[in-house]
Design a protein around this motif. Structure first.
Motif, PDB file in Angstrom:
ATOM      1  N   GLU A  83       4.393   6.212  -3.980  1.00 18.98           N
ATOM      2  CA  GLU A  83       5.842   5.674  -3.310  1.00 18.98           C
ATOM      3  C   GLU A  83       5.917   4.526  -3.732  1.00 18.98           C
ATOM      4  OE1 GLU A  83       5.914   8.631   0.587  1.00 18.98           O
ATOM      5  OE2 GLU A  83       4.772   6.927   0.651  1.00 18.98           O
ATOM      6  N   GLN A  84       4.898   3.582  -3.732  1.00 21.73           N
ATOM      7  CA  GLN A  84       4.965   2.060  -3.927  1.00 21.73           C
ATOM      8  C   GLN A  84       5.282   1.801  -5.438  1.00 21.73           C
ATOM      9  OE1 GLN A  84       2.159   3.590  -3.293  1.00 21.73           O
ATOM     10  NE2 GLN A  84       0.599   2.737  -4.113  1.00 21.73           N
ATOM     11  N   LYS A 112      -3.220  -2.264  -7.801  1.00 25.05           N
ATOM     12  CA  LYS A 112      -1.932  -2.197  -7.358  1.00 25.05           C
ATOM     13  C   LYS A 112      -0.727  -2.160  -8.775  1.00 25.05           C
ATOM     14  CE  LYS A 112      -2.402  -5.135  -3.537  1.00 25.05           C
ATOM     15  NZ  LYS A 112      -2.155  -6.474  -2.805  1.00 25.05           N
TER      16      LYS A 112
END
Length: 273
Positions: free
Chosen positions: A139-140, A69
């Motif tokens: 996008e994140q 992440k």
């Protein structure tokens, strides 16, 4: 999927994955449990891989990315060489030989470098992305000038890179407040070239990298040098550097192929030399 990494011969190889595919060197930070906060050893490996990319004619573009992440949550100083007692000059020396060397390695790499930012890029992680020639973000992804939150001065070339990318006032806003900048806002500001869906990040990075790898490698390298130097040159110096670069480039096989293909009305076939 990214190319299969080379067989690991050292435990560090699993923390910075590396593979070369279709002329592209893929450098992947692989400490997802730590949001890819970069250790001293990882930093040295990335620097070494960038130097190797410059020297290897078979490598014609580089992608820096990460697993999990986070792209890079900043510096993890665990494992760095330590001294018994800090003396004046130690901090400056650590920054100069550490974070600044990493950013310089990206800026000085003789091949175009793409950052494929999969998630949070904070502190030196943000500067690692901004030092790259092109930045593609999922996008994140988000970018954070986290230093002010810790009462610190930005390092790793931040005060050098950001004003050149977005101007001094915007740079000060990001550095003074330390707010999280979503990928879409980073694109609007000019910190990111392209924002894509998470599932499209690797595909887009691969397409861009392979397009660069098929291009005139030496011409791209000299163009990179010219653009970087022009940001701190006067017009006469920049014009002289441009003329000299063109003179040198015209001795390359790719320049001759480019001119010949134009005259012959066909697509060029560049070999990177």
């Amino acid at each position: 999927m990214t190319p299969s990494p080379e067989a690991a011969t050292d435990p560090l190889d699993s923390l910075v994955l590396h593979a070369t595919d279709n002329g592209v060197s893929w450098i992947t930070l692989n400490r997802p449990e730590a949001m890819n906060a970069v250790t001293w050893d990882q930093r040295e490996r990335v620097i070494s891989l960038l130097a190797a990319a410059s020297a290897d004619p078979a490598v014609r573009a580089v992608v820096i990315t990460a697993t999990g992440k986070g792209f890079c949550a900043g510096a993890d100083l665990r494992g760095a060489p330590s001294t018994a007692e800090r003396v004046p000059g130690d901090v400056a020396r650590t920054i100069r030989l550490g974070a600044q060397r990493l950013i310089a390695a990206v800026l000085d790499c003789e091949k175009p470098v793409i950052a494929a930012v999969n998630g949070t890029a904070a502190g030196i992680g943000a500067h690692l992305a901004f030092a790259c020639d092109l930045v593609i973000a999922a996008e994140q992804a988000k970018f954070i000038e986290v230093f002010v939150r810790r009462g610190l001065v930005p390092d790793g070339g931040g005060a050098y890179l950001l004003p050149r990318l977005i101007g001094p006032q915007r740079a000060k806003e990001l550095m003074f407040f330390g707010d999280s900048v979503p990928a879409a806002d980073a694109e609007r500001l000019g910190l990111v070239n392209r924002v894509v869906a998470a599932g499209e990040l690797e595909k887009t990075a691969r397409a861009w990298a392979e397009r660069l790898a098929a291009g005139p490698t030496r011409a791209i390298a000299m163009t990179k040098q010219l653009v970087n130097a022009a940001l701190e040159s006067d017009r006469a110096t920049a014009f002289a550097a441009e003329a000299a670069a063109q003179e040198i480039n015209m001795t390359t096989a790719d320049a001759n192929e480019g001119v010949a293909s134009f005259v012959e009305r066909r697509s060029p076939s560049y070999e990177g030399r």
